[in-house]
Every structure is written in C-alpha cells, then in structure tokens.
Design a protein around this motif. Structure first.
Motif, short mmCIF file in Angstrom:
data_model
loop_
_atom_site.label_atom_id
_atom_site.label_comp_id
_atom_site.label_asym_id
_atom_site.label_seq_id
_atom_site.Cartn_x
_atom_site.Cartn_y
_atom_site.Cartn_z
N ARG A 194 36.48 11.84 -28.96
CA ARG A 194 37.14 11.98 -30.26
C ARG A 194 38.53 12.63 -30.14
O ARG A 194 39.29 12.62 -31.09
CB ARG A 194 36.27 12.80 -31.21
CG ARG A 194 34.99 12.10 -31.64
CD ARG A 194 35.30 10.93 -32.55
NE ARG A 194 35.85 11.35 -33.83
CZ ARG A 194 36.40 10.52 -34.72
NH1 ARG A 194 36.48 9.22 -34.45
NH2 ARG A 194 36.87 10.97 -35.87
N GLY A 195 38.83 13.21 -29.00
CA GLY A 195 40.15 13.82 -28.84
C GLY A 195 40.40 14.90 -29.88
O GLY A 195 39.60 15.82 -30.04
N MET A 196 41.52 14.74 -30.62
CA MET A 196 41.85 15.69 -31.68
C MET A 196 41.67 15.09 -33.07
O MET A 196 42.16 15.62 -34.06
CB MET A 196 43.28 16.19 -31.51
CG MET A 196 43.50 16.99 -30.24
SD MET A 196 45.06 17.89 -30.21
CE MET A 196 46.25 16.56 -30.26
N ALA A 197 40.90 14.02 -33.17
CA ALA A 197 40.72 13.32 -34.45
C ALA A 197 39.97 14.15 -35.47
O ALA A 197 40.10 13.92 -36.68
CB ALA A 197 40.00 12.00 -34.23
N ASP A 198 39.19 15.13 -35.02
CA ASP A 198 38.33 15.90 -35.94
C ASP A 198 38.80 17.33 -36.18
O ASP A 198 38.08 18.13 -36.78
CB ASP A 198 36.90 15.93 -35.40
CG ASP A 198 36.29 14.55 -35.30
OD1 ASP A 198 36.61 13.69 -36.14
OD2 ASP A 198 35.49 14.32 -34.36
N THR A 199 40.00 17.67 -35.74
CA THR A 199 40.44 19.07 -35.84
C THR A 199 40.62 19.52 -37.29
O THR A 199 40.32 20.67 -37.62
CB THR A 199 41.76 19.29 -35.08
OG1 THR A 199 42.79 18.46 -35.66
CG2 THR A 199 41.60 18.96 -33.61
N ASP A 200 41.10 18.65 -38.15
CA ASP A 200 41.41 19.05 -39.52
C ASP A 200 40.19 19.03 -40.43
O ASP A 200 39.86 20.03 -41.07
CB ASP A 200 42.50 18.14 -40.08
CG ASP A 200 43.07 18.65 -41.41
OD1 ASP A 200 42.88 19.84 -41.72
OD2 ASP A 200 43.70 17.86 -42.14
N LYS A 201 39.47 17.92 -40.46
CA LYS A 201 38.35 17.78 -41.41
C LYS A 201 37.07 18.43 -40.91
O LYS A 201 36.29 18.96 -41.71
CB LYS A 201 38.12 16.31 -41.73
CG LYS A 201 39.27 15.69 -42.53
CD LYS A 201 38.95 14.26 -42.94
CE LYS A 201 40.07 13.69 -43.79
NZ LYS A 201 39.80 12.29 -44.20
N LEU A 202 36.82 18.36 -39.61
CA LEU A 202 35.56 18.91 -39.08
C LEU A 202 35.76 20.25 -38.37
O LEU A 202 34.80 20.94 -38.08
CB LEU A 202 34.92 17.91 -38.09
CG LEU A 202 34.64 16.50 -38.60
CD1 LEU A 202 33.84 15.73 -37.54
CD2 LEU A 202 33.88 16.53 -39.91
#
Length: 260
Positions: A194-202
């Motif tokens: 997932r890389g950094m795809a979930d840093t903001d929402k999750l």
C-alpha cells in the motif's frame, strides 16, 4: 580441634553463599544494581503511564533502541510524554531529551504541549527541553544520539502537515544524528504493497516503504521488534476505529547512521 576444623569448613561454605545471595528487593543495593531502564520504568513519577506498559512494551522497545545515560535524545511528536519521561530517567542529569512538535501538529496538540512544557519546568525533569518548531524541517541544537518517533512517521505524508513527505523527515534525522546514531520508527502497519496510500485516511504506512525511505536517506537497517504485531488487525481500517483502537498492529524499526 576436630570441632574447630569443622567450624572453619562450615564457615567457608556458608559465607560465600551469603555473599552470593541477591540483595533484598527494594534495598539500596538492589536499586543500585538495577539497570537504568529498569529504574526508569519503576519510577513513581511515571504515575498512570505504567497502566499502558503491557500494551506499549517499553522494556523491549527501549532495549532495542539502546538508550544510555548521558545521551541526547529527540522524542518527535511526544504526545502526553509517555516515552519522554522514560528517556529522561535513563539519560539522567548528564543527558538531554528534546520533546518536539512541528507547528502544524503542535496546533492540534496544545494540551499535550502545555503538559510537557510544565513538566520540563520542574526540577524532576530539568533535562527535558520542550519546543514547537515553526516548520516541518526538523532541527536540533546539538548532534543527537537518537531520534525516536512513535506512531507519527506517517503524518509527514499528510495535508495537515503540508505534505513534506516522510522521506524528508528521514533525511533531516540523518543530518541531526551523530555517526552511529539511532533512528527509531514505530508506526501503524498498512497492508503490504500500500505504500503511503493509507497515511491520511487510515493513519497507516507500509513498513517496507519506511525501510526504503530510511535506506535512501543513508541509514542502515539494524533491527526490529515484533512485540507490537497484532495478527487480528485487518490493516484496512482507520487506527481510531473502535474495533482496533489501541490494538493496531505496529512495526518497530531500528536504523543506524553509519560511523563513516
């Protein structure tokens, strides 16, 4: 004469045995013999922090980091000061602990900032310096032995911080550390790939991404702890979700700046 010989032999057996016996728990000798980490964790000044020890595993994680008396440590985005208080006791009066927020985060954490500023103004925590820095460009007033960030590395990717990127943090930390200095990163895991795809929402980040960024900044990966891994965490829900809050699966990585 035979009696005296027997008495002498008995003494030779009993006296060394007594010398080998451990000092009673709580005695001055026992306290002197305890490690700086053990003394720090037992410190009454930690108060209610100790109720979180089973969940946060400070003994294992700080042992991995290798914090020592006299060191200079920066606790980045320290929250209520859980780790700061432990570091303060370990580094002791010859050491220094910097509790630091970037301004964008500090605005959201005013109660925590006020708490740590008040704490660092007391004689008991005189080795703690609390500050809010005006930008996300992390700095320190002296070369450091360790930079520690727990559950906040991912925030450097997010809009509320200005999206400077965690890789920029890794580069800044590299410059601040002494040769051989340690960068400890603890954070919530996202699903593999997932890389950094979930840093903001999750509020999660892929552990392999963190490794790549730290290595690109010049660090060596030298160890990890799995004490915070929780196999029931699906890795796909926000860390504040009631089903997993306080029990997320987290990685704990130790990076080192090469000696040359």
């Amino acid at each position: 004469m035979l009696y005296l010989k027997r008495l002498t032999l008995s003494s030779l057996i009993i006296i060394p045995a007594l010398l080998a016996m451990p000092a009673p728990a709580g005695s001055a000798a026992a306290k002197r013999a305890a490690s700086p980490l053990a003394r720090a964790l037992a410190d009454p000044a930690r108060g209610t922090d100790r109720t979180a020890d089973d969940r946060r595993h400070p003994a294992a994680l700080i042992a991995l980091a290798g914090v020592k008396p006299g060191q200079r440590v920066l606790d980045l985005i320290p929250g209520s000061g859980y780790w700061t208080r432990i570091f303060s006791r370990i580094v002791g009066p010859r050491g220094r602990v910097y509790a630091v927020w970037p301004e964008a985060y500090g605005k959201l954490a005013q109660p925590n900032v006020a708490t740590l500023r008040a704490m660092s103004a007391t004689p008991a925590f005189a080795n703690v310096v609390t500050s809010v820095q005006p930008t996300t460009d992390l700095t320190a007033p002296e070369p450091l032995d360790m930079v520690w960030t727990s559950q906040n590395y991912h925030d450097y990717a997010d809009p509320f911080m200005g999206s400077p990127g965690p890789d920029s943090l890794a580069r800044a930390v590299f410059k601040m550390l002494k040769p051989g200095g340690v960068f400890m990163v603890i954070d919530h895991m996202s699903a593999p790939g997932r890389g950094m795809a979930d840093t903001d929402k999750l509020h999660r980040i892929d552990p392999e991404t963190v490794k790549k960024q730290a290595k690109a900044a010049g660090f060596e990966f030298v160890g990890e702890s799995r004490v915070l891994i929780n196999t029931i965490d699906p890795l796909t829900v926000p860390v504040f979700n009631a089903s997993i809050r306080g029990r997320t699966s987290q990685f704990a990585f130790k990076f080192r700046k090469p000696m040359r």
